[in-house]
Design an enzyme around this catalytic site. Structure first.
Site, PDB file in Angstrom:
ATOM      1  N   CYS A 100       0.863  -1.183   0.000  1.00  0.00           N
ATOM      2  CA  CYS A 100       0.000   0.000   0.000  1.00  0.00           C
ATOM      3  C   CYS A 100       0.897   1.230   0.000  1.00  0.00           C
ATOM      4  O   CYS A 100       1.714   1.404   0.895  1.00  0.00           O
ATOM      5  CB  CYS A 100      -0.890  -0.021   1.238  1.00  0.00           C
ATOM      6  SG  CYS A 100      -1.712   1.542   1.569  1.00  0.00           S
ATOM      7  N   CYS A 104      -3.066   7.641  -1.797  1.00  0.00           N
ATOM      8  CA  CYS A 104      -4.384   7.745  -2.434  1.00  0.00           C
ATOM      9  C   CYS A 104      -5.447   8.309  -1.504  1.00  0.00           C
ATOM     10  O   CYS A 104      -6.395   8.943  -1.967  1.00  0.00           O
ATOM     11  CB  CYS A 104      -4.863   6.392  -2.920  1.00  0.00           C
ATOM     12  SG  CYS A 104      -3.556   5.276  -3.360  1.00  0.00           S
ATOM     13  N   THR A 191      -4.070   4.617   7.502  1.00  0.00           N
ATOM     14  CA  THR A 191      -3.065   4.266   6.509  1.00  0.00           C
ATOM     15  C   THR A 191      -2.250   5.498   6.149  1.00  0.00           C
ATOM     16  O   THR A 191      -2.806   6.514   5.754  1.00  0.00           O
ATOM     17  CB  THR A 191      -3.771   3.737   5.235  1.00  0.00           C
ATOM     18  OG1 THR A 191      -4.431   2.522   5.566  1.00  0.00           O
ATOM     19  CG2 THR A 191      -2.782   3.481   4.116  1.00  0.00           C
ATOM     20  N   GLU A 257      -0.281   1.216   9.350  1.00  0.00           N
ATOM     21  CA  GLU A 257      -1.494   1.812   9.904  1.00  0.00           C
ATOM     22  C   GLU A 257      -1.230   2.235  11.352  1.00  0.00           C
ATOM     23  O   GLU A 257      -0.353   1.674  12.007  1.00  0.00           O
ATOM     24  CB  GLU A 257      -2.668   0.826   9.871  1.00  0.00           C
ATOM     25  CG  GLU A 257      -3.383   0.773   8.532  1.00  0.00           C
ATOM     26  CD  GLU A 257      -2.599   0.047   7.454  1.00  0.00           C
ATOM     27  OE1 GLU A 257      -1.833  -0.869   7.807  1.00  0.00           O
ATOM     28  OE2 GLU A 257      -2.740   0.398   6.274  1.00  0.00           O
ATOM     29  N   HIS A 292     -12.496   5.939  -2.974  1.00  0.00           N
ATOM     30  CA  HIS A 292     -11.529   4.961  -2.472  1.00  0.00           C
ATOM     31  C   HIS A 292     -11.890   3.541  -2.917  1.00  0.00           C
ATOM     32  O   HIS A 292     -11.010   2.694  -3.076  1.00  0.00           O
ATOM     33  CB  HIS A 292     -11.375   5.059  -0.951  1.00  0.00           C
ATOM     34  CG  HIS A 292      -9.992   4.702  -0.497  1.00  0.00           C
ATOM     35  ND1 HIS A 292      -8.859   5.311  -0.986  1.00  0.00           N
ATOM     36  CD2 HIS A 292      -9.536   3.752   0.354  1.00  0.00           C
ATOM     37  CE1 HIS A 292      -7.783   4.763  -0.449  1.00  0.00           C
ATOM     38  NE2 HIS A 292      -8.168   3.804   0.367  1.00  0.00           N
ATOM     39  N   TYR A 296      -9.316   0.908  -5.216  1.00  0.00           N
ATOM     40  CA  TYR A 296      -8.959  -0.501  -5.028  1.00  0.00           C
ATOM     41  C   TYR A 296      -8.980  -1.278  -6.337  1.00  0.00           C
ATOM     42  O   TYR A 296      -8.359  -2.341  -6.430  1.00  0.00           O
ATOM     43  CB  TYR A 296      -9.908  -1.149  -3.999  1.00  0.00           C
ATOM     44  CG  TYR A 296      -9.551  -0.827  -2.566  1.00  0.00           C
ATOM     45  CD1 TYR A 296      -8.889   0.341  -2.226  1.00  0.00           C
ATOM     46  CD2 TYR A 296      -9.886  -1.700  -1.537  1.00  0.00           C
ATOM     47  CE1 TYR A 296      -8.566   0.628  -0.917  1.00  0.00           C
ATOM     48  CE2 TYR A 296      -9.563  -1.416  -0.221  1.00  0.00           C
ATOM     49  CZ  TYR A 296      -8.909  -0.250   0.085  1.00  0.00           C
ATOM     50  OH  TYR A 296      -8.588   0.031   1.385  1.00  0.00           O
ATOM     51  N   CYS A 299      -5.013  -0.232  -7.161  1.00  0.00           N
ATOM     52  CA  CYS A 299      -3.884  -0.638  -6.303  1.00  0.00           C
ATOM     53  C   CYS A 299      -3.856  -2.133  -6.049  1.00  0.00           C
ATOM     54  O   CYS A 299      -2.810  -2.771  -6.149  1.00  0.00           O
ATOM     55  CB  CYS A 299      -3.896   0.149  -4.996  1.00  0.00           C
ATOM     56  SG  CYS A 299      -5.059  -0.437  -3.745  1.00  0.00           S
ATOM     57  N   GLU A 447      -7.256  -5.521   4.344  1.00  0.00           N
ATOM     58  CA  GLU A 447      -7.660  -4.208   3.845  1.00  0.00           C
ATOM     59  C   GLU A 447      -8.600  -4.352   2.653  1.00  0.00           C
ATOM     60  O   GLU A 447      -9.480  -3.512   2.450  1.00  0.00           O
ATOM     61  CB  GLU A 447      -6.438  -3.359   3.471  1.00  0.00           C
ATOM     62  CG  GLU A 447      -6.848  -1.906   3.278  1.00  0.00           C
ATOM     63  CD  GLU A 447      -5.691  -1.018   2.906  1.00  0.00           C
ATOM     64  OE1 GLU A 447      -4.838  -1.465   2.129  1.00  0.00           O
ATOM     65  OE2 GLU A 447      -5.650   0.116   3.382  1.00  0.00           O
TER      66      GLU A 447
HETATM   67 FE1  SF4 Z   1      -3.287   1.914  -0.011  1.00  0.00          FE
HETATM   68 FE2  SF4 Z   1      -4.719   1.088  -2.095  1.00  0.00          FE
HETATM   69 FE3  SF4 Z   1      -5.807   2.756  -0.299  1.00  0.00          FE
HETATM   70 FE4  SF4 Z   1      -3.890   3.563  -2.019  1.00  0.00          FE
HETATM   71  S1  SF4 Z   1      -5.984   2.858  -2.543  1.00  0.00           S
HETATM   72  S2  SF4 Z   1      -4.025   4.018   0.152  1.00  0.00           S
HETATM   73  S3  SF4 Z   1      -2.608   1.763  -2.116  1.00  0.00           S
HETATM   74  S4  SF4 Z   1      -5.133   0.652   0.046  1.00  0.00           S
HETATM   75 FE    FE Z   2      -6.998   1.582   1.962  1.00  0.00          FE
END
Ligand code: SF4
Ligand code: FE
Length: 483
Positions: A100, A104, A191, A257, A292, A296, A299, A447
């Site tokens: 991660c 983001c 995070t 985290e 968000h 996902y 990422c 996550e």
């Molecule tokens: Fe982490 Fe994915 Fe959230 Fe970006 S979108 S902060 S990489 S979990």
């Molecule tokens: Fe996340």
């Protein structure tokens, strides 16, 4: 300064005075701590990649505020192409870090707060949108990393914020002053807070009038007076203290985290983006969560690419790459991973402009995206473990492999196909272990379940956005039913 280099980012983090606690002690040097450093390196990658000409189109954008070149992580999406490029950028970062990369959450907060403040101002004549634009311009010009903090501890889930036995279980305003507000509470599972210069705080659920004090959004530096962090443990985290490169699986990158406590933190007026407009708390949550959930689809797919690659390498090293069931499992993993990507791209391509002018993803498709993310990485991980074999959890340590006496046994009996060293075979096993059970499993597995909202949160949104009434009408029309 327009774009920071990765090294400049690291140096900028050294200047912060973060109050970080881990294993019951204050961490004096957060940047170089061996447990924390891999997570900093993941954020550093978002700076390093932006410096590379081949990634310029994905990693950078033109600021809608200043016309300057900025890192895409600080961008306000201007069209569906921007939304698509965001997902592609996240897949790239996932591929390069297998972790991660944290930046983001700030980007998603920027875009959610941008449109929501515009609408609050329109209704109440407040100046939150200008406050936010001023803050964002500062972030873009300095190329800062910003955390987006949403998740309150929440105490008794059946009770609204104001009805909790302890009023601090949701972050709230405890004092209103001429020059600003004082807030108290905490944000859990944060995070990347530890690797951010600033934080945007947002409410975590839709709220009613009694929750007015909890309907608050603002930005403060991460080292503002009154903020302290308690780092969360990760599976196998202390392996990073052993000095072994092989045993940690991914020695360079990671995520992190923390529980972040806001112990009477002062927020000046010009950093406030919502203060009591409770009916917009839900709007802000829905938009941030939507962005968000889109994220996902980028990422996790990038990290999935690494895991699929690792499983294929393990198959080669084990000598099973030609077995038809192994080939089929790799196809299945690819199919699942690309399905997530399809969702990320689809909710972006179907994006629409908000009143403020920035682009919002299609919320139904973004929620479908994240709902799939609560399942598919688990199946991809299961198949990777199937292909890897038990060695990924029973292999001796790097110290045994390198031991003058024991090394020859480890080397001899854990060898796979000829021509591949035992060390390389152990390296790929440890990477799979890291992604499925180790420190990176926080990001790739749990996550995937709970980040950006637990599965039920998406199902509520899918129910709301699914337009069942329209579908009933379609069926009745075909069946020639007249009510
Ligand atoms: Fe982490 Fe994915 Fe959230 Fe970006 S979108 S902060 S990489 S979990
Ligand atoms: Fe996340």
């Amino acid at each position: 300064m327009a774009l920071m280099t990765g090294d400049q980012y690291v140096e900028s983090m050294r200047k912060l005075n973060l109050q970080v606690y881990m294993f019951g002690k204050k961490v004096e040097n957060v940047v170089d701590d061996p447990i924390l450093r891999p997570s900093l390196n993941s954020v550093k990658a978002t700076y390093d990649l932006a410096q590379q000409p081949e990634y310029e189109d994905l990693m950078t954008a033109t600021s809608s505020l200043t016309g300057e070149k900025i890192n895409r992580f600080a961008h306000i999406h201007q069209n569906t192409q921007d939304l698509i490029k965001k997902v592609k950028m996240q897949r790239l970062c996932g591929q390069k870090t297998a972790a991660c990369f944290q930046r983001c959450v700030g980007m998603d907060a920027f875009n959610a707060v941008y449109s929501t403040t515009y609408e609050i101002d329109e209704k109440y004549g407040t100046c939150y949108h200008d406050n936010f634009k001023k803050f964002l311009q500062y972030v873009q010009e300095k190329d800062l990393t910003v955390d987006g903090a949403m998740t309150d501890p929440k105490g008794d889930r059946s009770l609204a914020p104001h009805a909790q036995a302890d009023p601090d279980l949701y972050l709230r305003v405890v004092e209103k002053r001429e020059d600003g507000i004082v807030v108290r509470g905490a944000k859990a599972h944060q995070t990347g807070f530890i690797n951010s210069h600033e934080v945007i705080v947002m409410p975590t659920i839709a709220m009613g009038e009694d929750d007015k004090d909890y309907a608050v959004s603002f930005a403060v530096p991460t080292d503002a007076k009154g903020i302290l962090l308690i780092v969360g443990r990760q599976s196998c985290d202390t392996r990073k203290l052993e000095g072994s490169e092989i045993d940690v699986g991914n020695s360079e990158f990671g995520g992190m985290e923390a529980l972040v406590i806001f112990d009477d933190v002062f927020v000046p007026n010009d950093r406030i983006f919502m203060n009591g407009e409770y009916e917009y708390a839900g709007v802000l949550v829905e938009r941030f969560a939507g962005y968000h959930r889109q994220s996902y689809g980028g990422c996790k797919v990038g990290v999935g690419d690494v895991l699929i690659g690792a499983a294929a390498v393990a198959a080669d090293y084990n000598g099973v790459q030609r077995a038809s069931h192994v080939k089929d499992k790799l196809i299945e993993m690819t199919h699942l991973n690309e399905t997530l990507y399809c969702c990320g791209i689809a909710c972006s391509a179907e994006g629409t402009p908000t009143k403020s002018g920035n682009y919002l993803i299609d919320l139904l498709l973004a929620n479908v995206c994240k709902q799939n993310v609560t399942r598919f990485p688990y199946e991809i991980a299961r198949l990777a473990e199937d292909i890897a074999g038990g060695l990924m959890v029973t292999a001796p340590s790097e110290k045994d492999l390198k031991d003058p006496f024991l090394g020859k046994y480890v080397d001899k009996y854990f060898k796979g196909v000829n021509g591949v060293s035992t060390e390389n075979r152990l390296r790929i096993m440890r990477l799979i272990e890291n992604l499925t059970l180790g420190t990176a499993a926080v990001g790739y597995r749990t996550e995937s379940m709970h980040g950006a909202g637990s599965p039920q949160a998406q199902r509520i949104m899918i129910a709301r956005q699914g337009n069942l009434a329209m579908k009933k009408k379609l069926a009745k029309a075909i069946a020639k039913i007249e009510d």
